[in-house]
Design an enzyme around this catalytic site. Structure first.
Site, PDB file in Angstrom:
ATOM      1  N   ASP A  11       0.540  10.466 -29.570  1.00 10.62           N
ATOM      2  CA  ASP A  11       1.021  10.185 -30.932  1.00 10.62           C
ATOM      3  C   ASP A  11       0.038   9.238 -31.603  1.00 10.62           C
ATOM      4  O   ASP A  11      -0.731   8.539 -30.932  1.00 10.62           O
ATOM      5  CB  ASP A  11       2.415   9.557 -30.911  1.00 10.62           C
ATOM      6  N   SER A  12       0.069   9.218 -32.921  1.00  8.93           N
ATOM      7  CA  SER A  12      -0.809   8.321 -33.658  1.00  8.93           C
ATOM      8  C   SER A  12      -0.405   6.859 -33.474  1.00  8.93           C
ATOM      9  O   SER A  12      -1.179   5.955 -33.795  1.00  8.93           O
ATOM     10  CB  SER A  12      -0.798   8.673 -35.150  1.00  8.93           C
ATOM     11  N   CYS A  74       3.635  14.195 -32.472  1.00  7.21           N
ATOM     12  CA  CYS A  74       3.322  13.658 -33.796  1.00  7.21           C
ATOM     13  C   CYS A  74       3.313  14.822 -34.771  1.00  7.21           C
ATOM     14  O   CYS A  74       2.577  15.797 -34.581  1.00  7.21           O
ATOM     15  CB  CYS A  74       1.945  12.978 -33.767  1.00  7.21           C
ATOM     16  N   GLU A 159       7.370   0.534 -38.307  1.00  7.80           N
ATOM     17  CA  GLU A 159       6.272  -0.093 -37.567  1.00  7.80           C
ATOM     18  C   GLU A 159       6.364  -1.617 -37.631  1.00  7.80           C
ATOM     19  O   GLU A 159       5.949  -2.316 -36.693  1.00  7.80           O
ATOM     20  CB  GLU A 159       4.930   0.370 -38.140  1.00  7.80           C
ATOM     21  N   CYS A 193       9.382  13.432 -38.608  1.00 11.36           N
ATOM     22  CA  CYS A 193       8.471  12.372 -38.208  1.00 11.36           C
ATOM     23  C   CYS A 193       9.140  11.633 -37.063  1.00 11.36           C
ATOM     24  O   CYS A 193      10.338  11.334 -37.127  1.00 11.36           O
ATOM     25  CB  CYS A 193       8.176  11.415 -39.361  1.00 11.36           C
ATOM     26  N   HIS A 195       9.002   8.671 -36.123  1.00 12.21           N
ATOM     27  CA  HIS A 195       9.491   7.324 -36.431  1.00 12.21           C
ATOM     28  C   HIS A 195      10.909   7.348 -37.016  1.00 12.21           C
ATOM     29  O   HIS A 195      11.666   6.389 -36.867  1.00 12.21           O
ATOM     30  CB  HIS A 195       8.586   6.641 -37.461  1.00 12.21           C
TER      31      HIS A 195
END
Length: 275
Positions: A11-12, A74, A159, A193, A195
């Site tokens: 994942d990024s 991702c 984040e 996504c 997240h």
């Protein structure tokens, strides 16, 4: 290849840990290597060329660690890089390796989540701009109408561990409101996504009860299990010791602090250099 290899999860940044957590819940016996490209996150606003280059570098690093199979956990990387890697790199440079994404498994089952045949997709700017979900869903369910909404503030909120605070309420209401106003027949919202599942408590508070909320973790885990069953040539060379290793291109201490939020437990990551 001897039977000592791991499944790579890429994942990024941190979001892929939500996918990884679901995969371990379904398939705990395998060895895994997780790589987060935290030094260059987020990928969402980068060009196709940049995301492709970053993703390929990380995939090749996981290959160098002995991973015969890599999961792009991702959506942005799956949207902007997966097809090119599968078609232009693997057959010629890594014919025995495989790279899978998160978009196709989701598209294959999304029809089970909607009665009105109208779904909303919430994603990063990169995922939305790629139109990957529109194209993939149309292959399996041409009758489904798909509406998209980019949510550029959601990843920074998560984040920075602000996703449960009052400051996140405005942006959750803003993007949910926009997608629901686009078509009142929407009865399924896809969190495109990795997240975004961390915002589910806030999303559910404002989402009408008749609208299903679709996260990808369980779907990707089920798809991986099915893939391994159908490809014994890959499954049989993966070690089954339950070993999990974590690497990040960013600061290891910062990565380790975030894992309790995304992964549900503390881990000790190792550094990996990119670029």
């Amino acid at each position: 290849m001897e039977n000592r290899h791991s499944i790579g999860i890429f994942d990024s940044g941190y979001g892929g840990l939500t996918i990884f957590k679901s995969i371990i819940g379904k398939l705990p016996e395998y060895n895994y290597i997780y790589l987060g490209d935290n030094a260059r996150t987020p990928y969402g606003d980068h060009s196709f060329e940049t995301v492709y280059r970053y993703t390929l570098e990380c995939v090749e690093w996981l290959f160098s660690q002995g991973c015969p199979l890599v999961i792009l956990a991702c959506n942005t990387a799956s949207a902007k890089a997966l097809r090119s890697i599968q078609q232009n790199v693997l057959p010629y440079k890594y014919p025995g390796r495989r790279v899978l994404g998160v978009i196709r498994p989701t598209a294959e089952v999304i029809g089970n989540y909607t009665d009105s045949k109208t779904v909303g997709v919430l994603g990063t700017r990169g995922t939305v701009k790629s139109a990957s979900y529109l194209m993939e869903i149309s292959k399996f369910y041409p009758e489904i109408r798909v509406l998209q909404q980019s949510c550029p503030m959601w990843v920074p909120l998560v984040e920075n561990n602000e996703h449960l605070g009052p400051g996140a309420d405005y942006f959750v209401e803003k993007y949910i409101g926009r997608i629901l106003e686009a078509d009142d027949r929407i009865d399924c919202l896809l969190l495109a996504c990795t997240h975004y599942p961390l915002l589910i408590p806030k999303i559910r508070k404002i989402l009408p009860e008749n609208i299903r909320l679709m996260a990808q973790g369980e779907i990707v885990a089920d798809s991986l299990g099915d893939y391994l069953n159908r490809h014994p040539e890959i499954e049989q060379i993966i070690a089954k010791e339950g070993i999990r290793k974590f690497f990040t291109s960013g600061d290891t201490e910062n990565f380790d602090r975030h894992t309790s939020v995304f992964f549900g437990e503390h881990v000790a990551s190792e550094p990996m250099s990119v670029g």
